[in-house]
Design an enzyme around this catalytic site. Structure first.
Site: not given
Ligand code: UGA
Length: 460
Positions: A30, A121, A227, A279, A346
């Protein structure tokens, strides 16, 4: 195999540590010397359940090493994973300057053939630019560079389990040798040949991982398409919640029934404050830009973004309506991270809500199981208290902004007796309206208006 990982952010660390656990020799690098110093000292700069165990075990077995010198990481590697950040530019487009910079460093340090894998990404067609950059900067060395795309689908908070038990491994390649190398890298994962720290004593059986070989452009697109669709599902559920509020229906009942259709599925239909993190919001923005650049109308995604941003306004309206005057009110905030099991703040909706409350001059005390230290850096001067009961004591209102399990399990009767006014805004629909009302709370959530009348229909 000898692997290099460039970029020790979330994706790089999970990828590097887990690949070392599966038997490969990994050198991770890094350009942030502080980050490398922390890692060399055996500490993780991020909170990710299970990753510390994987890192310690791989380091102890001498399969994982960290270095600040990119050339040192690249020199002997057969394959290199690029895991650097691609943050949004002002325009919403992905900033690819870190990838360009890394291409120069790889080209300069390589004296043998390499497979260079995009894990960051990136918008479709980045692979072409990467190949061109590697060949131009490395033209005097005579080294062959193969390029592949291998998007990650890790979710923060469950990244280690996701890495070891993926639904799919997507590899975008342009020749058979690249495919062969990637199959070799992922062989231990496909064969279950590793020690999984998240499932003890054994991993759940019956999970099948699809290994998909595609073109590079398809692999790049798959990540943004996935996503964006997740964001779309969430925004859909959120608009449903608005409609339920108007019609006296219950969004939990509606999404439960709708989600039981296997063509739709129950996941990512939880209504609330909307999605955040580094993401979904940035990938949707980048996808919109990509479509615009190619002259394709994907305005549907603009709507997804708009709906998501509006969630904060809608919560603020609820708060204003119930509190009448926000200025000088003591407001307790539970949850700062963008989702549970991470300290990542973030693009966290919770941080936006706190800023809005600050601008209306509320007196805020906030808590989070692990994100307080990070939140301090973006919310200077705010009062943070670890103990949620202390946050609730004497408060005129309590806002639940991240669905931590810990908050579900609080002694809400005790909280009721400690608050100046027993007013709760559950922006993540995580508590039972019926239970909260029976304690005596004035309770607000999204899309579950007349809670005393609504009885859940639970089928099967
Ligand atoms: C997301 C994707 O789910 C992963 O598959 C992907 O690899 C990742 O981005 C990435 O691009 O690196 P992540 O950002 O860790 O993962 O978070 P998520 O679990 O997708 O949740 C995202 C947001 O959606 C959170 O703020 C969560 O609270 C919200 N959320 C999730 C809702 O408001 N409602 C839901 O039903 C589910």
């Amino acid at each position: 195999m000898r692997l290099a990982v460039i970029g020790c952010g979330y994706v790089g660390l999970v990828t590097g540590c887990c690949l070392a656990e599966t038997g490969h020799d990994v050198v991770a690098t890094d350009n942030d010397p502080n980050r490398i110093a922390t890692l060399k000292a055996g500490r993780l700069p991020i909170h990710e359940p299970g990753l510390d165990v994987v890192m310690q075990r791989a380091s102890a077995a001498s399969r994982l090493r960290f270095t600040g010198d990119c050339a040192d990481a690249v020199r002997n590697a057969d394959a290199i994973f690029i895991c650097v950040g691609t943050p949004p530019l002002e325009s919403g487009e992905a900033d690819l300057s870190a990838i360009d910079n890394v291409a120069k460093q790889i080209a300069a340090a390589s004296s043998s053939s390499k497979l260079v894998i995009e894990k960051s990404t990136v918008p479709a067609r980045t692979g072409d630019q990467l190949r061109r950059a590697l060949n131009v900067y490395g033209r005097s060395t005579g080294v062959t560079f193969r390029v592949a795309s291998n998007p990650e689908f890790l979710r923060e908070g469950t990244g280690v389990g996701d890495f070891f038990h993926p639904d799919r491994i997507v590899v975008g390649v342009e020749d058979e040798e690249s495919e062969r190398l990637l199959r070799e890298i992922y062989k231990p994962i496909l064969e279950g040949d590793f020690c999984c720290p998240v499932h003890q004593p054994g991993c759940p059986e019956g999970r099948v991982t699809s290994f998909l070989v595609t073109t590079i452009a398809s692999a790049e697109l798959i990540k943004h398409a996935s996503n964006s669709f997740l964001g779309l599902k969430i925004s859909y559920a959120n608009v449903l919640a608005d409609l339920c509020e108007k019609l006296g229906a219950n969004v939990d009942e509606v999404t439960q029934a709708v989600g039981l259709d296997p063509r739709i599925g129950r996941q990512f239909l939880s209504a609330g404050l909307g999605f955040g993190g580094f993401c979904l919001p940035k990938d949707i923005q980048a996808f919109i830009h990509l479509a615009e650049r190619e002259g394709v109308d994907f305005s549907m995604l603009k709507e997804v973004e708009k709906i998501n941003k509006r969630r904060i306004d809608q919560l603020m309206e609820k708060v204003r309506e119930a509190l009448w005057v926000v200025k000088d009110k003591k407001i307790g905030v539970l949850g700062l991270a963008f989702k549970p099991d991470t300290d990542d703040i973030r693009f966290a909706p919770a941080i936006d809500v706190v800023r809005r409350l600050q601008s209306e001059r509320a007196v805020i005390r906030a808590s989070d199981p692990v994100a307080i230290e990070r939140a301090r850096t973006v919310l200077p001067g705010m009062t943070f208290i670890q103990d949620p009961y202390e946050v609730a004591r004497g408060a005129d209102a309590l806002l639940l902004l991240t669905e931590w399990k810990e908050y579900r399990e609080l002694d809400w009767r005790l909280i009721y007796s400690e608050m100046a006014r027993p007013l709760v805004f559950d922006a993540r629909n995580m508590l039972s309206p019926k239970d909260m009302q029976s304690i005596g709370f004035e309770y607000h959530s999204f899309g579950r208006p007349d809670v005393s009348a609504a009885m859940p229909v639970l089928v099967g």
